[in-house]
Scaffold this motif. Structure first.
Motif, PDB file in Angstrom:
ATOM      1  N   THR A   1       0.845  -1.193   0.000  1.00  0.00           N
ATOM      2  CA  THR A   1       0.000   0.000   0.000  1.00  0.00           C
ATOM      3  C   THR A   1       0.876   1.238   0.000  1.00  0.00           C
ATOM      4  O   THR A   1       1.787   1.369   0.817  1.00  0.00           O
ATOM      5  CB  THR A   1      -0.922   0.019   1.237  1.00  0.00           C
TER       6      THR A   1
ATOM      7  N   LYS B   1      -0.582   7.606  -1.576  1.00  0.00           N
ATOM      8  CA  LYS B   1      -1.909   7.383  -2.158  1.00  0.00           C
ATOM      9  C   LYS B   1      -2.970   7.401  -1.054  1.00  0.00           C
ATOM     10  O   LYS B   1      -4.040   7.988  -1.223  1.00  0.00           O
ATOM     11  CB  LYS B   1      -1.928   6.043  -2.904  1.00  0.00           C
ATOM     12  N   LEU B   2      -2.671   6.781   0.085  1.00  0.00           N
ATOM     13  CA  LEU B   2      -3.602   6.809   1.217  1.00  0.00           C
ATOM     14  C   LEU B   2      -3.847   8.244   1.680  1.00  0.00           C
ATOM     15  O   LEU B   2      -4.988   8.641   1.932  1.00  0.00           O
ATOM     16  CB  LEU B   2      -3.069   5.977   2.381  1.00  0.00           C
TER      17      LEU B   2
ATOM     18  N   GLU C   1      -3.470  11.011  -0.017  1.00  0.00           N
ATOM     19  CA  GLU C   1      -4.221  11.718  -1.049  1.00  0.00           C
ATOM     20  C   GLU C   1      -5.705  11.344  -0.979  1.00  0.00           C
ATOM     21  O   GLU C   1      -6.577  12.212  -1.064  1.00  0.00           O
ATOM     22  CB  GLU C   1      -3.662  11.388  -2.428  1.00  0.00           C
ATOM     23  N   ASP C   2      -5.997  10.058  -0.832  1.00  0.00           N
ATOM     24  CA  ASP C   2      -7.389   9.615  -0.742  1.00  0.00           C
ATOM     25  C   ASP C   2      -8.098  10.247   0.450  1.00  0.00           C
ATOM     26  O   ASP C   2      -9.252  10.665   0.349  1.00  0.00           O
ATOM     27  CB  ASP C   2      -7.464   8.090  -0.631  1.00  0.00           C
TER      28      ASP C   2
ATOM     29  N   ARG D   1     -11.677  10.615  -0.807  1.00  0.00           N
ATOM     30  CA  ARG D   1     -11.968   9.473  -1.665  1.00  0.00           C
ATOM     31  C   ARG D   1     -11.897   8.206  -0.838  1.00  0.00           C
ATOM     32  O   ARG D   1     -11.142   8.114   0.120  1.00  0.00           O
ATOM     33  CB  ARG D   1     -10.948   9.373  -2.806  1.00  0.00           C
ATOM     34  N   GLY D   2     -12.654   7.228  -1.258  1.00  0.00           N
ATOM     35  CA  GLY D   2     -12.620   5.935  -0.578  1.00  0.00           C
ATOM     36  C   GLY D   2     -11.321   5.218  -0.861  1.00  0.00           C
ATOM     37  O   GLY D   2     -10.709   5.384  -1.909  1.00  0.00           O
ATOM     38  N   SER D   3     -10.884   4.433   0.078  1.00  0.00           N
ATOM     39  CA  SER D   3      -9.681   3.639  -0.086  1.00  0.00           C
ATOM     40  C   SER D   3      -9.906   2.324   0.630  1.00  0.00           C
ATOM     41  O   SER D   3     -10.384   2.297   1.760  1.00  0.00           O
ATOM     42  CB  SER D   3      -8.477   4.372   0.510  1.00  0.00           C
ATOM     43  N   ASN D   4      -9.577   1.228  -0.013  1.00  0.00           N
ATOM     44  CA  ASN D   4      -9.759  -0.105   0.570  1.00  0.00           C
ATOM     45  C   ASN D   4     -11.182  -0.316   1.068  1.00  0.00           C
ATOM     46  O   ASN D   4     -11.419  -0.851   2.137  1.00  0.00           O
ATOM     47  CB  ASN D   4      -8.769  -0.339   1.713  1.00  0.00           C
TER      48      ASN D   4
ATOM     49  N   ASP E   1     -15.135   4.725   2.973  1.00  0.00           N
ATOM     50  CA  ASP E   1     -15.551   6.034   2.496  1.00  0.00           C
ATOM     51  C   ASP E   1     -15.146   7.096   3.519  1.00  0.00           C
ATOM     52  O   ASP E   1     -15.766   7.225   4.574  1.00  0.00           O
ATOM     53  CB  ASP E   1     -17.059   6.055   2.271  1.00  0.00           C
ATOM     54  N   TYR E   2     -14.117   7.859   3.214  1.00  0.00           N
ATOM     55  CA  TYR E   2     -13.631   8.880   4.138  1.00  0.00           C
ATOM     56  C   TYR E   2     -14.583  10.072   4.233  1.00  0.00           C
ATOM     57  O   TYR E   2     -14.477  10.869   5.147  1.00  0.00           O
ATOM     58  CB  TYR E   2     -12.249   9.368   3.707  1.00  0.00           C
ATOM     59  N   LYS E   3     -15.521  10.201   3.298  1.00  0.00           N
ATOM     60  CA  LYS E   3     -16.450  11.325   3.324  1.00  0.00           C
ATOM     61  C   LYS E   3     -17.367  11.276   4.534  1.00  0.00           C
ATOM     62  O   LYS E   3     -17.866  12.290   4.975  1.00  0.00           O
ATOM     63  CB  LYS E   3     -17.300  11.336   2.052  1.00  0.00           C
TER      64      LYS E   3
END
Length: 148
Positions: free
Chosen positions: A25, A29-30, A32-33, A38-41, A44-46
């Motif tokens: 990983t 990128k994590l 940035e997400d 943005r969702g990652s793995n 949903d971080y929103k």
């Protein structure tokens, strides 16, 4: 501790945010997400439900603390050697991690704010509801017979 508050906050800059995790990983990128919601793995971080944990472990036979996030507990970075003694000393007093700050662009940087419970906190004694400066009036013997 030099504060009289029950809790106090301390912010730490993370190191190692440009490395990849052991599972491949990419930490950049994590970051940035998370920064761009943005969702990652599959997360949903929103929704604002990002869990942030400080995890104590051994690195080359020395104590270290990493910062893991999300359901899959992806590592974002580590507490710096400079801040490590303080965090290790107060590790058992960690109350929550209320704030994660991701900054810059390429590469991203990150800091984490940790709320600690003050081990030296002494609550102020409660004020006595009876004002000791006012004279206390006691009912006399005959006042029991002549109630209003």
């Amino acid at each position: 501790m030099n504060t009289k508050d029950e809790y106090f906050n301390q912010t730490f800059r993370l190191v190692g945010v440009t490395f990849d995790n052991e599972d491949g990983t990419n930490r950049q990128k994590l970051l940035e997400d998370i920064k761009l919601f943005r969702g990652s793995n599959g997360y949903d971080y929103k929704k604002g439900n990002l869990t942030v944990n400080l995890v104590k472990y051994k690195f080359e036979n020395e104590d270290a603390i990493r910062v893991d996030v999300g359901i899959s507990q992806d590592t974002l970075g580590h507490i710096s050697r400079q801040d490590l003694p303080f965090v290790l000393e107060h590790y058992d007093y960690i109350y929550e991690v209320p704030y994660l700050d991701i900054y810059y662009g390429t590469p991203y940087g990150c800091s984490v704010t940790v709320t600690f419970k003050n081990p030296d906190y002494m609550p102020e004694p409660e004020a006595n509801p009876i004002d000791n400066n006012k004279p206390v009036k006691k009912a006399g013997f005959l006042s029991k017979f002549f109630k209003k």
